[in-house]
Write a protein that holds these residues in place. Structure first.
Motif, PDB file in Angstrom:
ATOM      1  N   UNK A  54       1.017  -1.371  -0.010  1.00  0.00           N
ATOM      2  CA  UNK A  54      -0.027   0.082  -0.081  1.00  0.00           C
ATOM      3  C   UNK A  54       0.908   1.588   0.038  1.00  0.00           C
ATOM      4  N   UNK A  55       1.765   1.150  -0.840  1.00  0.00           N
ATOM      5  CA  UNK A  55       2.826   2.320  -1.046  1.00  0.00           C
ATOM      6  C   UNK A  55       2.223   3.568  -1.373  1.00  0.00           C
ATOM      7  N   UNK A  56       2.656   4.726  -0.925  1.00  0.00           N
ATOM      8  CA  UNK A  56       1.872   6.069  -1.588  1.00  0.00           C
ATOM      9  C   UNK A  56       2.087   6.210  -3.148  1.00  0.00           C
ATOM     10  N   UNK A  57       3.243   5.712  -3.666  1.00  0.00           N
ATOM     11  CA  UNK A  57       3.503   5.870  -4.867  1.00  0.00           C
ATOM     12  C   UNK A  57       2.621   5.074  -5.723  1.00  0.00           C
ATOM     13  N   UNK A  58       2.292   3.860  -5.185  1.00  0.00           N
ATOM     14  CA  UNK A  58       1.146   3.083  -5.987  1.00  0.00           C
ATOM     15  C   UNK A  58       0.047   3.550  -6.059  1.00  0.00           C
ATOM     16  N   UNK A  59      -0.334   4.085  -4.762  1.00  0.00           N
ATOM     17  CA  UNK A  59      -1.800   4.647  -4.543  1.00  0.00           C
ATOM     18  C   UNK A  59      -1.888   5.848  -5.510  1.00  0.00           C
ATOM     19  N   UNK A  60      -0.934   6.725  -5.621  1.00  0.00           N
ATOM     20  CA  UNK A  60      -0.738   7.838  -6.593  1.00  0.00           C
ATOM     21  C   UNK A  60      -0.735   7.328  -8.026  1.00  0.00           C
ATOM     22  N   UNK A  61      -0.319   6.625  -8.590  1.00  0.00           N
ATOM     23  CA  UNK A  61      -0.170   5.575  -9.834  1.00  0.00           C
ATOM     24  C   UNK A  61      -1.641   5.349 -10.158  1.00  0.00           C
ATOM     25  N   UNK A  62      -2.207   4.649  -9.228  1.00  0.00           N
ATOM     26  CA  UNK A  62      -3.766   4.281  -9.414  1.00  0.00           C
ATOM     27  C   UNK A  62      -4.486   5.172  -9.469  1.00  0.00           C
ATOM     28  N   UNK A  63      -4.404   6.336  -8.779  1.00  0.00           N
ATOM     29  CA  UNK A  63      -5.342   7.618  -8.905  1.00  0.00           C
ATOM     30  C   UNK A  63      -5.214   8.365 -10.199  1.00  0.00           C
ATOM     31  N   UNK A  64      -3.684   8.444 -10.565  1.00  0.00           N
ATOM     32  CA  UNK A  64      -3.634   8.852 -11.920  1.00  0.00           C
ATOM     33  C   UNK A  64      -4.145   8.337 -12.845  1.00  0.00           C
ATOM     34  N   UNK A  65      -3.952   6.995 -13.025  1.00  0.00           N
ATOM     35  CA  UNK A  65      -4.344   5.977 -14.049  1.00  0.00           C
ATOM     36  C   UNK A  65      -5.944   6.273 -14.062  1.00  0.00           C
ATOM     37  N   UNK A  66      -6.521   6.111 -13.104  1.00  0.00           N
ATOM     38  CA  UNK A  66      -8.067   6.352 -12.713  1.00  0.00           C
ATOM     39  C   UNK A  66      -8.340   7.340 -13.386  1.00  0.00           C
ATOM     40  N   UNK A  67      -7.785   8.517 -12.900  1.00  0.00           N
ATOM     41  CA  UNK A  67      -8.458  10.007 -13.194  1.00  0.00           C
ATOM     42  C   UNK A  67      -8.221   9.900 -14.722  1.00  0.00           C
ATOM     43  N   UNK A  68      -7.052   9.738 -15.370  1.00  0.00           N
ATOM     44  CA  UNK A  68      -6.914   9.662 -16.938  1.00  0.00           C
ATOM     45  C   UNK A  68      -7.809   8.943 -17.644  1.00  0.00           C
ATOM     46  N   UNK A  69      -7.920   7.503 -17.404  1.00  0.00           N
ATOM     47  CA  UNK A  69      -8.737   6.855 -17.927  1.00  0.00           C
ATOM     48  C   UNK A  69     -10.344   7.154 -17.812  1.00  0.00           C
ATOM     49  N   UNK A  70     -10.858   7.415 -16.597  1.00  0.00           N
ATOM     50  CA  UNK A  70     -12.118   7.895 -16.402  1.00  0.00           C
ATOM     51  C   UNK A  70     -12.576   9.009 -17.448  1.00  0.00           C
ATOM     52  N   UNK A  71     -11.461  10.000 -17.271  1.00  0.00           N
ATOM     53  CA  UNK A  71     -11.689  11.352 -18.076  1.00  0.00           C
ATOM     54  C   UNK A  71     -11.717  11.053 -19.268  1.00  0.00           C
ATOM     55  N   UNK A  72     -10.967   9.901 -19.922  1.00  0.00           N
ATOM     56  CA  UNK A  72     -10.931   9.740 -21.399  1.00  0.00           C
ATOM     57  C   UNK A  72     -12.189   8.928 -22.096  1.00  0.00           C
ATOM     58  N   UNK A  73     -12.549   7.922 -21.230  1.00  0.00           N
ATOM     59  CA  UNK A  73     -13.551   7.080 -21.739  1.00  0.00           C
ATOM     60  C   UNK A  73     -14.756   7.126 -20.764  1.00  0.00           C
ATOM     61  N   UNK A  74     -14.961   7.479 -19.830  1.00  0.00           N
ATOM     62  CA  UNK A  74     -16.056   7.460 -18.813  1.00  0.00           C
ATOM     63  C   UNK A  74     -15.990   6.204 -17.992  1.00  0.00           C
ATOM     64  N   UNK A  75     -16.726   6.171 -16.967  1.00  0.00           N
ATOM     65  CA  UNK A  75     -16.912   5.399 -15.834  1.00  0.00           C
ATOM     66  C   UNK A  75     -17.218   3.923 -16.489  1.00  0.00           C
ATOM     67  N   UNK A  76     -18.154   3.804 -17.386  1.00  0.00           N
ATOM     68  CA  UNK A  76     -18.591   2.360 -17.724  1.00  0.00           C
ATOM     69  C   UNK A  76     -17.616   1.597 -18.857  1.00  0.00           C
ATOM     70  N   UNK A  77     -16.826   2.292 -19.526  1.00  0.00           N
ATOM     71  CA  UNK A  77     -15.984   1.984 -20.441  1.00  0.00           C
ATOM     72  C   UNK A  77     -14.678   1.543 -19.845  1.00  0.00           C
ATOM     73  N   UNK A  78     -14.501   1.908 -18.542  1.00  0.00           N
ATOM     74  CA  UNK A  78     -13.098   1.523 -17.964  1.00  0.00           C
ATOM     75  C   UNK A  78     -13.185   0.435 -17.047  1.00  0.00           C
ATOM     76  N   UNK A  79     -12.450  -0.517 -16.921  1.00  0.00           N
ATOM     77  CA  UNK A  79     -12.355  -1.561 -16.080  1.00  0.00           C
ATOM     78  C   UNK A  79     -11.189  -1.476 -14.944  1.00  0.00           C
TER      79      UNK A  79
END
Length: 181
Positions: free
Chosen positions: A1-26
């Motif tokens: 549960x390192x902070x860099x992993x948490x930040x990487x997940x949030x960055x990836x999620x923010x980018x993907x949700x912003x690009x494709x929307x909630x339903x299209x992202x797994x």
């Protein structure tokens, strides 16, 4: 549960949700973008819905504004343009997507609307029962955020000139609020 992993997940999620929307992202898409396992994503956030909520840009920046009322319009516009230049998430541009793609759009609309209206009403001292002036400022800024980020309008414009011109439009509504007080 390192902070860099948490930040990487949030960055990836923010980018993907912003690009494709909630339903299209797994969750797997998010994990791949972050360079971690899907199991770690679930361990960190518990569900895709909780990750979606955590990945939304933070509009609390509105509370950080400490400028004279006469400079609020330009300051709001300046911040949108600075976030664009720095490649940061844009809360104003993501509002419609965050609501439409939310797992519960109606409750997301009500909650988001209240947060933004309360923040802007506090900034501009809008005491009208329906917060009409704050509503206008939120509409102007959401439109500007969308125009800049989603449509790519104003590319090639002089930064300071754009702050002055669109800031004056926002400021005019803020001034109407002050005049009505």
């Amino acid at each position: 549960m390192s902070s860099p992993s948490r930040e990487a997940v949030l960055d990836s999620a923010g980018r993907l949700f912003g690009e494709r929307g909630y339903r299209a992202v797994t969750v797997r898409d998010i994990a791949a973008g972050a360079g971690v396992s899907a199991a770690l994503v679930m361990k960190l956030y518990g569900s895709k819905e909780k990750l979606f909520a955590a990945a939304q840009p933070d509009e609390s920046l509105l509370g950080e504004l400490d400028v004279p009322a006469s400079e609020l319009g330009a300051t709001l516009v300046f911040r949108v343009l600075m976030r664009r230049e720095r490649g940061l998430k844009e809360p104003w541009a993501m509002l419609p997507f965050a609501i439409q793609d939310s797992p519960a759009p109606e409750s997301a609309r009500a909650e988001t609307r209240e947060r933004y209206l309360a923040s802007i009403a506090g900034l501009i001292k809008d005491t009208t029962p329906d917060r009409r002036h704050a509503s206008m400022v939120v509409a102007l800024m959401t439109g500007f955020g969308e125009a800049v980020r989603t449509l790519g309008l104003f590319e090639g414009w002089d930064f300071d000139q754009l702050v002055a011109r669109y800031g004056a439009i926002v400021q005019a509504q803020i001034n109407v609020c002050a005049a009505d007080s």
